[in-house]
Scaffold this motif. Structure first.
Motif, PDB file in Angstrom:
ATOM      1  N   MET A  23       0.794  -1.228   0.000  1.00  0.00           N
ATOM      2  CA  MET A  23       0.000   0.000   0.000  1.00  0.00           C
ATOM      3  C   MET A  23       0.832   1.287   0.000  1.00  0.00           C
ATOM      4  N   PRO A  24       1.973   1.374   0.718  1.00  0.00           N
ATOM      5  CA  PRO A  24       2.766   2.611   0.649  1.00  0.00           C
ATOM      6  C   PRO A  24       3.211   2.984  -0.759  1.00  0.00           C
ATOM      7  N   SER A  25       3.305   1.991  -1.653  1.00  0.00           N
ATOM      8  CA  SER A  25       3.680   2.272  -3.039  1.00  0.00           C
ATOM      9  C   SER A  25       2.469   2.544  -3.916  1.00  0.00           C
ATOM     10  N   ALA A 283      -1.867   0.584 -11.281  1.00  0.00           N
ATOM     11  CA  ALA A 283      -2.427   1.916 -11.529  1.00  0.00           C
ATOM     12  C   ALA A 283      -2.061   2.917 -10.450  1.00  0.00           C
ATOM     13  N   GLY A 284      -1.971   2.471  -9.195  1.00  0.00           N
ATOM     14  CA  GLY A 284      -1.764   3.404  -8.096  1.00  0.00           C
ATOM     15  C   GLY A 284      -3.063   4.114  -7.749  1.00  0.00           C
ATOM     16  N   GLN A 285      -3.151   4.596  -6.524  1.00  0.00           N
ATOM     17  CA  GLN A 285      -4.352   5.302  -6.107  1.00  0.00           C
ATOM     18  C   GLN A 285      -4.564   6.552  -6.956  1.00  0.00           C
ATOM     19  N   GLY A 286      -5.772   6.665  -7.497  1.00  0.00           N
ATOM     20  CA  GLY A 286      -6.082   7.804  -8.343  1.00  0.00           C
ATOM     21  C   GLY A 286      -5.395   7.767  -9.697  1.00  0.00           C
ATOM     22  N   GLY A 287      -4.708   6.647 -10.008  1.00  0.00           N
ATOM     23  CA  GLY A 287      -4.006   6.536 -11.275  1.00  0.00           C
ATOM     24  C   GLY A 287      -2.650   7.204 -11.279  1.00  0.00           C
ATOM     25  N   ASN A 288      -2.080   7.429 -10.076  1.00  0.00           N
ATOM     26  CA  ASN A 288      -0.819   8.182 -10.014  1.00  0.00           C
ATOM     27  C   ASN A 288       0.352   7.453 -10.672  1.00  0.00           C
ATOM     28  N   ARG A 289       0.198   6.156 -10.974  1.00  0.00           N
ATOM     29  CA  ARG A 289       1.281   5.412 -11.613  1.00  0.00           C
ATOM     30  C   ARG A 289       1.014   5.171 -13.101  1.00  0.00           C
ATOM     31  N   LEU A 290      -0.080   5.730 -13.609  1.00  0.00           N
ATOM     32  CA  LEU A 290      -0.435   5.537 -15.015  1.00  0.00           C
ATOM     33  C   LEU A 290       0.258   6.557 -15.907  1.00  0.00           C
ATOM     34  N   ALA A 291       0.648   6.118 -17.079  1.00  0.00           N
ATOM     35  CA  ALA A 291       1.234   7.026 -18.061  1.00  0.00           C
ATOM     36  C   ALA A 291       0.116   7.817 -18.733  1.00  0.00           C
ATOM     37  N   THR A 292       0.414   9.043 -19.110  1.00  0.00           N
ATOM     38  CA  THR A 292      -0.575   9.906 -19.770  1.00  0.00           C
ATOM     39  C   THR A 292       0.022  10.477 -21.054  1.00  0.00           C
ATOM     40  N   PRO A 293       0.043   9.696 -22.116  1.00  0.00           N
ATOM     41  CA  PRO A 293       0.591  10.186 -23.393  1.00  0.00           C
ATOM     42  C   PRO A 293      -0.159  11.430 -23.862  1.00  0.00           C
ATOM     43  N   GLY A 294       0.589  12.383 -24.378  1.00  0.00           N
ATOM     44  CA  GLY A 294      -0.022  13.616 -24.865  1.00  0.00           C
ATOM     45  C   GLY A 294       0.041  14.764 -23.888  1.00  0.00           C
ATOM     46  N   THR A 295       0.495  14.482 -22.650  1.00  0.00           N
ATOM     47  CA  THR A 295       0.574  15.563 -21.654  1.00  0.00           C
ATOM     48  C   THR A 295       2.029  15.860 -21.262  1.00  0.00           C
ATOM     49  N   GLU A 296       2.975  15.290 -22.033  1.00  0.00           N
ATOM     50  CA  GLU A 296       4.387  15.483 -21.680  1.00  0.00           C
ATOM     51  C   GLU A 296       4.820  16.942 -21.760  1.00  0.00           C
ATOM     52  N   ASP A 297       4.153  17.715 -22.631  1.00  0.00           N
ATOM     53  CA  ASP A 297       4.565  19.107 -22.816  1.00  0.00           C
ATOM     54  C   ASP A 297       3.859  20.054 -21.858  1.00  0.00           C
ATOM     55  N   GLU A 298       3.122  19.533 -20.882  1.00  0.00           N
ATOM     56  CA  GLU A 298       2.412  20.412 -19.944  1.00  0.00           C
ATOM     57  C   GLU A 298       3.416  21.176 -19.081  1.00  0.00           C
ATOM     58  N   PRO A 299       3.344  22.498 -19.070  1.00  0.00           N
ATOM     59  CA  PRO A 299       4.276  23.267 -18.246  1.00  0.00           C
ATOM     60  C   PRO A 299       3.999  23.048 -16.761  1.00  0.00           C
ATOM     61  N   ARG A 300       5.041  22.970 -15.975  1.00  0.00           N
ATOM     62  CA  ARG A 300       4.902  22.745 -14.540  1.00  0.00           C
ATOM     63  C   ARG A 300       4.628  24.077 -13.839  1.00  0.00           C
TER      64      ARG A 300
END
Length: 364
Positions: A23-25, A283-300
Motif C-alpha cells: 500500500m505505501p507504493s 495503476a496506483g491510487q487515483g491513477g498516479n502510476r499511469l502514463a498519460t501520453p499527450g501531456t508530456e509538454d504540460e508546463p509545470r
C-alpha cells in the motif's frame, strides 16, 4: 487436506497481508501514510525510512500471523479461524501505520514543510459529463446472475424437501430448512442485491471528485479519468467473480449434498480480489502510476496541493462540513471514501450499515 485448508483459510489473509505491504507504493506519493506533504518532500530520507520500517514490520509480523493461522486451521477445524487471522493482521498493520504517520507528521510540523509554498486547489470541470456505462463489462456478472435464476427455477420442483442453509468449516451442513422459495433462493436474492450494488458503484465512480496535482493539473486529471474508467471495469469483473461463487454455492445447496466444497465457493472471490490487488499496484491510487501520453509538454506550475490534514482523522476518515462532495479519494487505500461531514454521506453510511446488519437475519 492441507492444500484445501490453504486455499480455503489462508489465501484471503495472505491477500490482505500483500495489500497492506504494497500500500505505501500504491497511494499517492504526496500523502505517505495519510500525511499531506509537498511534492519536493516525496523522496525525503525520513519518509523513505518510514516506508522501510513499516514494510519490515508488516512483512515479518504479518507472515508469522498467517503461518500461525495455517497451523491452527490444520489442527482445529473452526470456521472462525480465518476471521480471527484477519483481525490479528489488522492488529499488526495498524501499529505500523500509526507509527509511520506520527513520525512523518511530527517532522512536517517541526520543520514547517509548507512554509513559503503556494497552496492551490485544482478542479476537473470535464467530469460533469461522464463516459457511457460499460455494459459490455457488466455482461459477465449479469449473465451469471440470470443463469443462476434460470437454473434455480428449472431445478426447484426436483429440489430435496430439506435444504442446507449453512455449513461448518469442514463443509458439512449445520443448519437446514424446509424447501420454499425463500430458502431455495436466499443466495439468489443476495446475489441480485450484490450485483445491483456493484452496477450502481460502477455507474457513479467516473463522477467522483479527483485529487488533482495543481502543479500538473492536466496530466493528473487524465490519470484520474483513466483510473476511474479502469476501476469501473475491474469492479464489474469482481462482481462477476462474486456471482460465480454465489452460483457455485447455490448449485451445491440445491444438490442436497451431505458436504460442499468451500474451496470451489471461495476460489472465484479470491481470484477477483487478487485481480483488484494487481490493478491497484499497476495503476496506483487515483491513477498516479499511469502514463498519460499527450501531456508530456504540460508546463509545470509553481503550486502545491493544499495542506488539508485537519480534515482527515487518522489519515483515514474525511470530515469536512464545508465540502459538498459525498465521496473523496482515499489517502491510504484504493478507491474512494465517504465525507463524514456531509449529511448525505452519513445517511448513505447509516443505510449501508443497516443493510449489513439486517442481511444475516434475513438469510437466517
Amino acid at each position: 487436506m492441507i492444500v484445501a485448508v490453504v486455499l480455503r483459510d489462508v489465501l484471503a489473509p495472505a491477500l490482505l497481508l500483500a495489500a497492506a505491504w504494497v500500500m505505501p507504493s500504491v497511494v499517492k506519493p504526496t500523502v505517505p501514510f495519510g500525511v499531506r506533504v509537498p511534492e519536493a518532500r516525496v523522496h525525503d530520507p525520513l519518509i523513505v525510512e518510514q516506508r522501510r520500517i513499516y514494510r519490515w514490520w508488516v512483512g515479518a509480523a504479518g507472515a508469522a500471523v498467517v503461518l500461525a493461522g495455517l497451523v491452527v486451521s490444520v489442527l482445529v477445524q473452526q470456521v472462525l479461524v480465518p476471521a480471527l487471522v484477519v483481525v490479528a493482521l489488522l492488529g499488526v498493520v495498524a501499529p505500523g501505520y500509526v507509527r509511520a504517520r506520527a513520525v512523518i507528521r511530527s517532522a512536517k510540523q517541526r520543520e514547517d514543510w509548507y512554509r513559503g509554498l503556494r497552496q492551490t486547489v485544482s478542479a476537473d470541470t470535464s467530469r460533469a459529463v461522464g463516459p457511457p456505462f460499460p455494459w459490455l463489462w457488466a455482461l459477465p456478472a449479469l449473465t451469471v446472475l440470470v443463469a443462476t435464476v434460470v437454473l434455480g427455477v428449472v431445478r426447484y420442483p426436483d429440489l430435496p424437501a430439506t435444504l442446507a442453509l449453512h455449513y461448518d468449516a469442514a463443509g458439512v451442513p449445520d443448519r437446514t430448512a424446509a424447501k420454499s422459495v425463500g430458502s431455495a433462493f436466499t443466495l439468489v436474492f443476495v446475489q441480485a442485491g450484490i450485483t445491483a450494488l456493484f452496477l450502481g458503484i460502477a455507474a457513479v465512480t467516473p463522477r467522483f471528485r479527483p485529487d488533482l496535482n495543481p502543479a500538473r493539473p492536466r496530466s493528473s486529471a487524465e490519470q484520474h479519468r483513466r483510473f476511474a474508467s479502469s476501476m469501473t471495469r475491474v469492479l464489474l469483473m469482481f462482481a462477476a467473480c462474486v456471482n460465480v461463487s454465489m452460483l457455485v454455492a447455490s448449485l451445491q445447496v440445491w444438490s442436497g449434498a451431505s458436504a460442499v466444497s468451500l474451496v470451489a465457493i471461495v476460489g472465484p472471490v479470491v481470484l477477483g480480489a487478487a485481480g483488484l490487488l494487481v490493478f491497484a499496484v499497476r495503476a496506483g491510487q487515483g491513477g498516479n502510476r499511469l502514463a498519460t501520453p499527450g501531456t508530456e509538454d504540460e508546463p509545470r506550475r509553481d503550486a502545491v496541493e493544499r495542506d488539508d490534514d485537519r480534515f482527515w482523522k487518522g489519515g483515514l476518515l474525511y470530515v469536512n462540513r464545508a465540502d459538498r462532495a459525498v465521496f473523496v479519494p482515499k489517502r491510504f487505500g484504493i478507491g474512494w471514501t465517504l465525507n463524514f461531514g456531509n449529511p448525505v454521506a452519513l445517511g448513505a453510511f447509516a443505510l449501508l450499515l443497516a443493510v449489513v446488519i439486517a442481511v444475516p437475519f434475513v438469510v437466517r
